[in-house]
Design a protein around this motif. Structure first.
Motif, short mmCIF file in Angstrom:
data_model
loop_
_atom_site.label_atom_id
_atom_site.label_comp_id
_atom_site.label_asym_id
_atom_site.label_seq_id
_atom_site.Cartn_x
_atom_site.Cartn_y
_atom_site.Cartn_z
N LYS A 1 0.83 -1.21 0.00
CA LYS A 1 0.00 0.00 0.00
C LYS A 1 0.87 1.26 0.00
O LYS A 1 0.56 2.24 -0.69
CB LYS A 1 -0.92 0.00 1.22
CG LYS A 1 -2.06 -1.00 1.12
CD LYS A 1 -2.88 -1.03 2.40
CE LYS A 1 -3.99 -2.07 2.32
NZ LYS A 1 -4.76 -2.14 3.60
N GLN A 2 1.94 1.22 0.78
CA GLN A 2 2.75 2.43 0.90
C GLN A 2 3.63 2.69 -0.33
O GLN A 2 4.08 3.82 -0.53
CB GLN A 2 3.61 2.40 2.17
CG GLN A 2 4.83 1.51 2.12
CD GLN A 2 5.61 1.53 3.44
OE1 GLN A 2 5.05 1.79 4.51
NE2 GLN A 2 6.91 1.26 3.36
N ILE A 3 3.85 1.62 -1.14
CA ILE A 3 4.65 1.83 -2.36
C ILE A 3 3.77 1.87 -3.61
O ILE A 3 4.28 1.81 -4.73
CB ILE A 3 5.73 0.75 -2.50
CG1 ILE A 3 5.11 -0.64 -2.62
CG2 ILE A 3 6.73 0.81 -1.36
CD1 ILE A 3 6.10 -1.76 -2.88
N THR A 4 2.46 1.93 -3.40
CA THR A 4 1.52 2.05 -4.52
C THR A 4 1.11 3.52 -4.66
O THR A 4 0.43 4.07 -3.78
CB THR A 4 0.29 1.16 -4.31
OG1 THR A 4 0.70 -0.21 -4.23
CG2 THR A 4 -0.69 1.32 -5.46
N ILE B 1 9.21 -1.39 -8.15
CA ILE B 1 8.79 -1.68 -6.78
C ILE B 1 7.48 -0.94 -6.54
O ILE B 1 7.45 0.30 -6.56
CB ILE B 1 9.89 -1.27 -5.75
CG1 ILE B 1 9.31 -1.42 -4.34
CG2 ILE B 1 10.39 0.13 -5.99
CD1 ILE B 1 10.33 -1.22 -3.26
N GLY B 2 6.42 -1.70 -6.38
CA GLY B 2 5.09 -1.10 -6.27
C GLY B 2 4.72 -0.47 -7.59
O GLY B 2 4.67 -1.14 -8.63
N THR B 3 4.50 0.84 -7.56
CA THR B 3 4.23 1.57 -8.81
C THR B 3 5.37 2.53 -9.12
O THR B 3 5.18 3.55 -9.81
CB THR B 3 2.90 2.34 -8.70
OG1 THR B 3 3.02 3.32 -7.65
CG2 THR B 3 1.73 1.43 -8.44
N MET B 4 6.55 2.21 -8.61
CA MET B 4 7.73 3.06 -8.84
C MET B 4 8.77 2.32 -9.66
O MET B 4 8.91 1.09 -9.56
CB MET B 4 8.36 3.47 -7.50
CG MET B 4 7.47 4.37 -6.65
SD MET B 4 8.22 4.76 -5.05
CE MET B 4 7.95 3.23 -4.17
N ILE C 1 18.06 1.32 -1.64
CA ILE C 1 16.93 2.22 -1.89
C ILE C 1 15.60 1.47 -1.66
O ILE C 1 14.68 2.01 -1.04
CB ILE C 1 17.01 2.77 -3.33
CG1 ILE C 1 18.28 3.63 -3.48
CG2 ILE C 1 15.77 3.59 -3.65
CD1 ILE C 1 18.57 4.01 -4.93
N ILE C 2 15.54 0.24 -2.17
CA ILE C 2 14.30 -0.56 -2.01
C ILE C 2 14.01 -0.80 -0.53
O ILE C 2 12.85 -0.66 -0.07
CB ILE C 2 14.41 -1.88 -2.77
CG1 ILE C 2 14.37 -1.62 -4.27
CG2 ILE C 2 13.28 -2.83 -2.36
CD1 ILE C 2 14.65 -2.86 -5.12
N GLU C 3 15.05 -1.15 0.24
CA GLU C 3 14.87 -1.41 1.68
C GLU C 3 14.33 -0.18 2.39
O GLU C 3 13.51 -0.27 3.30
CB GLU C 3 16.19 -1.86 2.31
CG GLU C 3 16.63 -3.27 1.94
CD GLU C 3 15.63 -4.30 2.38
OE1 GLU C 3 15.09 -4.18 3.50
OE2 GLU C 3 15.36 -5.23 1.59
N ALA C 4 14.79 0.99 1.96
CA ALA C 4 14.32 2.21 2.58
C ALA C 4 12.85 2.47 2.23
O ALA C 4 12.06 2.92 3.08
CB ALA C 4 15.19 3.39 2.12
N LEU C 5 12.49 2.21 1.00
CA LEU C 5 11.09 2.46 0.55
C LEU C 5 10.07 1.52 1.18
O LEU C 5 8.92 1.89 1.40
CB LEU C 5 11.02 2.36 -0.97
CG LEU C 5 11.73 3.47 -1.76
CD1 LEU C 5 11.77 3.12 -3.24
CD2 LEU C 5 11.03 4.82 -1.55
#
Length: 371
Positions: A235-238, A341-344, A364-368
């Motif tokens: 949800k948070q990366i969408t 990653i998600g929608t990014m 970067i992915i771990e942070a997101l």
């Protein structure tokens, strides 16, 4: 002739004369009257005695007949009934005690099954909620665990009702011996049935074992938490906000300066447009010695200075962009490593070695995805 006259005369002599006949009849009618003699006291006493003895004998005969023919068999039958009655109630007590022990185990099993079933249903509801996990294997793993858990649930035992002890029917003591014996026989049959039932319940109780589902429940809870976290991450990366992305990458060690493209300076001209990104964020990195580059210069340098993050509204749009970039991989227009990653779409500079590209993009992915 002379002889004939003699015979006639003799016959006439034999016929009684009328006067004689009348006389004889009078004598027959007049009989002497017998006068009863008065009963003497001795005779009266004798008669009373005889009557008393006769009555006593009759009463005694009736009493003996009742006593030996009815009373003794009745008392014997009732005494036997009382023995059976006490034995019956003792078996009722034994049965109820056995049922109590059985039901204690059975109720613990039922409670354990109910607890595990509740945990399974809760986890299944989480799976069926319709959300998409960031890592699909978290859902697959939980699904498999629930399947195995359902197979681990032991059979739910029955609960037995206690039996009520009999109350003595004292009126039975007045019944005939045959009726008492019949009641005794019937009670004996019931007692035998209770003995058998007690034995069966005892055997079932010995075979009961309260399951320990604690490890299974703990495993489900852990995997449920992982799935919930995976939902939250997705949800948070969408289609996250620009501010969310900035806050997250601010904690990445190898990111120095960041700058967000605007509609005026977006080098690709896709910001805010249909099919385009909703945010474009460039960053520099000490890994490339570009940590001093900032502002418009960083936008001009593009991903070569460190990398960028492009935010899209949908996964499909992000995947399409990633596929487009992939078409340049390995060629002269290769812009570096990129992933969705998600929608990014996360990109890092092609000027980094392959190892550093992998390491940097994972940072970067771990942070997101950090919760």
């Amino acid at each position: 002739m002379e002889e004939k006259k003699k015979e006639v005369k003799q016959a006439e002599e034999k016929i009684p004369k009328t006067e004689e006949i009348k006389e004889n009849k009078k004598e027959e009618k007049v009989k002497p009257i017998k006068i009863k003699e008065p009963i003497t006291p001795e005779q009266k006493k004798k008669r009373i005695f005889i009557m008393s003895v006769t009555a006593f004998v009759l009463i005694a005969a009736v009493a003996l007949t009742w006593y030996f023919g009815i009373k003794i068999p009745q008392d014997k039958a009732y005494a036997e009934y009382l023995v059976t009655f006490d034995a019956y109630n003792q078996e009722i007590e034994n049965y109820n005690s056995t049922v109590l022990n059985y039901n204690e185990k059975a109720n613990k099993i039922i409670a354990a099954n109910k607890e595990l079933t509740g945990v399974i249903e809760e986890a299944q509801a989480l799976i069926d909620c319709g959300d998409t996990p960031y890592e699909s294997e978290t859902m697959t793993t939980l699904n498999n665990t629930l399947k195995n858990s359902r197979n681990s649930i032991c059979e739910t035992p029955n609960i037995y009702e206690k039996k009520t002890a009999l109350e003595l029917d004292e009126s039975l003591n007045k019944s005939l011996a045959s009726k008492i014996s019949e009641a005794n026989e019937s009670l004996n049959v019931e007692r035998s049935e209770i003995v058998s039932a007690t034995s069966e319940v005892g055997e079932e109780s010995a075979g009961l074992s309260v399951p320990d589902y604690s490890k299974i429940i703990a495993e489900i809870k852990d995997e449920e938490e992982l799935l919930e976290n995976s939902y939250t991450i997705q949800k948070q990366i969408t289609n996250p906000t620009q501010d969310f992305v900035l806050a997250k990458i601010n904690n990445v060690e190898n990111i120095a300066n960041v700058v967000c493209a605007t509609e005026e300076n977006d080098p690709n001209g896709k910001l805010g447009k249909d099919g385009g990104y909703t945010a474009q964020i460039y960053f520099s990195s000490p890994l490339l010695g570009t940590e001093t580059i900032a502002g418009d210069k960083l936008i001009d340098a593009g991903t070569d200075a460190g990398g960028s993050i492009e935010v899209y509204k949908t996964v499909e749009a992000a995947e399409a962009r990633n596929s487009y970039l992939a078409s340049f991989d390995g060629g002269i227009f290769d812009s570096g490593k990129h992933t969705v990653i998600g929608t990014m779409v996360v990109r890092v500079s092609t000027n980094l070695t392959a190892t550093k590209q992998d390491s940097f993009i994972n940072e970067i992915i771990e942070a997101l995805i950090e919760l």
